[in-house]
Design a protein around this motif. Sequence first.
Motif, PDB file in Angstrom:
ATOM      1  N   SER A  42      17.270  24.608   9.502  1.00  0.00           N
ATOM      2  CA  SER A  42      17.461  25.305  11.042  1.00  0.00           C
ATOM      3  C   SER A  42      18.031  24.047  11.781  1.00  0.00           C
ATOM      4  O   SER A  42      17.748  22.789  11.488  1.00  0.00           O
ATOM      5  CB  SER A  42      15.965  25.631  11.437  1.00  0.00           C
ATOM      6  N   ASN A  96      17.142  22.697  14.397  1.00  0.00           N
ATOM      7  CA  ASN A  96      16.062  21.559  15.177  1.00  0.00           C
ATOM      8  C   ASN A  96      15.449  20.925  13.817  1.00  0.00           C
ATOM      9  O   ASN A  96      14.590  20.022  14.307  1.00  0.00           O
ATOM     10  CB  ASN A  96      14.820  22.482  15.858  1.00  0.00           C
ATOM     11  N   TYR A 153       7.925  26.637   7.233  1.00  0.00           N
ATOM     12  CA  TYR A 153       7.801  25.667   8.075  1.00  0.00           C
ATOM     13  C   TYR A 153       6.616  24.845   7.602  1.00  0.00           C
ATOM     14  O   TYR A 153       5.909  25.134   6.599  1.00  0.00           O
ATOM     15  CB  TYR A 153       7.353  26.310   9.382  1.00  0.00           C
ATOM     16  N   ASN A 191      17.888  28.279  16.873  1.00  0.00           N
ATOM     17  CA  ASN A 191      17.066  28.116  16.057  1.00  0.00           C
ATOM     18  C   ASN A 191      16.320  29.376  15.801  1.00  0.00           C
ATOM     19  O   ASN A 191      15.047  29.272  15.187  1.00  0.00           O
ATOM     20  CB  ASN A 191      16.120  27.036  16.618  1.00  0.00           C
ATOM     21  N   VAL A 192      16.565  30.241  16.219  1.00  0.00           N
ATOM     22  CA  VAL A 192      15.715  31.584  15.960  1.00  0.00           C
ATOM     23  C   VAL A 192      16.473  32.863  15.245  1.00  0.00           C
ATOM     24  O   VAL A 192      15.860  33.225  14.457  1.00  0.00           O
ATOM     25  CB  VAL A 192      15.415  32.213  17.447  1.00  0.00           C
ATOM     26  N   TRP A 218      11.953  33.713  14.459  1.00  0.00           N
ATOM     27  CA  TRP A 218      11.014  33.026  15.553  1.00  0.00           C
ATOM     28  C   TRP A 218       9.742  32.975  14.753  1.00  0.00           C
ATOM     29  O   TRP A 218       8.938  33.890  14.295  1.00  0.00           O
ATOM     30  CB  TRP A 218      10.778  33.828  16.771  1.00  0.00           C
ATOM     31  N   ASP A 226       8.615  27.667  17.840  1.00  0.00           N
ATOM     32  CA  ASP A 226       9.737  27.834  18.432  1.00  0.00           C
ATOM     33  C   ASP A 226       9.393  28.321  19.737  1.00  0.00           C
ATOM     34  O   ASP A 226       8.599  29.110  19.942  1.00  0.00           O
ATOM     35  CB  ASP A 226      10.611  29.167  17.874  1.00  0.00           C
ATOM     36  N   GLN A 227      10.493  27.937  20.872  1.00  0.00           N
ATOM     37  CA  GLN A 227      10.228  28.111  22.127  1.00  0.00           C
ATOM     38  C   GLN A 227      10.770  29.734  22.068  1.00  0.00           C
ATOM     39  O   GLN A 227      11.764  29.920  21.551  1.00  0.00           O
ATOM     40  CB  GLN A 227      10.787  27.399  23.210  1.00  0.00           C
TER      41      GLN A 227
END
Length: 283
Positions: free
Chosen positions: A121, A123, A140, A170-171, A188, A193-194
Amino acid sequence: AEYMGLYLVKQTKSAMAAHITRLAVCISCHAWNGDQTQITLCPNTNEIHIYKREGTEFNLLYTLAEHDSVVTSIDACPKRNMLLSCSQDRNAYGWKFENNQWKPTLVILRINRAATNCAWSPNEDKFAVASGSKLVSVCYYEEDNDWWVSKHLKKDIESTVLSVAWHPNNVLLALGGSDGYCRVVSAWVKNLDQKPGPTAFGSKLPFAIDLGAYTAGAWVVAVKWSPSGNQLAYASHNRSLTIINCSSQQEGNIHQQTVKFSYLPLRDLMWLTEYRLGGGGHE
């Protein structure tokens, strides 16, 4: 590709002179590091070779042999100096460079068919692995166990997923499959993730929600987002290239255009700028 040549071109007064280095008879996948000084590749075996570029020469630094079958995809982390690999052996590894050597970290993919494509990703805190199991594993890191765990994206996918590409937020994740569709889904991950801002695909983006499926009429072999994420391009095996414009923040305001070529299909795509797209294939 039958073989891969790395071209370093030097300008002279009389003509262009090219130095060609052939690193393997056949290369199944490759990736450059962040500053383009090292290339990681698979010579169509279970091994991964890492070369360092020194002038016009490439010197072999490391050979990684953790996989049992042909390595199908490699991706590099430009900021964290990490590698990602997946293979026909149904496994993937995250590689960390420690004490002057590359150490593999186990990835729990939970698939029963070959892994076909992988991508970090933006990030660099998670990655996606496509497979022949009609799903994509979004992985992750779980620090307590020192491994990468996965969640599955599999809704409506009817065949092997051939390519994956991350949106810059990033989603959003684009998937290209042999079922003839390019799909956009949410990847997500809670506590990682934000919440993303509004997009043309919507503002509520829980994990695994299907945000769009675009027919290609043939295998979708390559998917790529533009640098801003406002456009998505995908190439299919019927010699077509489709570009989806999703620049609007208004949900559902999406437009697409398809171009059919007279030559053989494209196999990969690269955005050169926001409005220039390059492709390579069988020609």
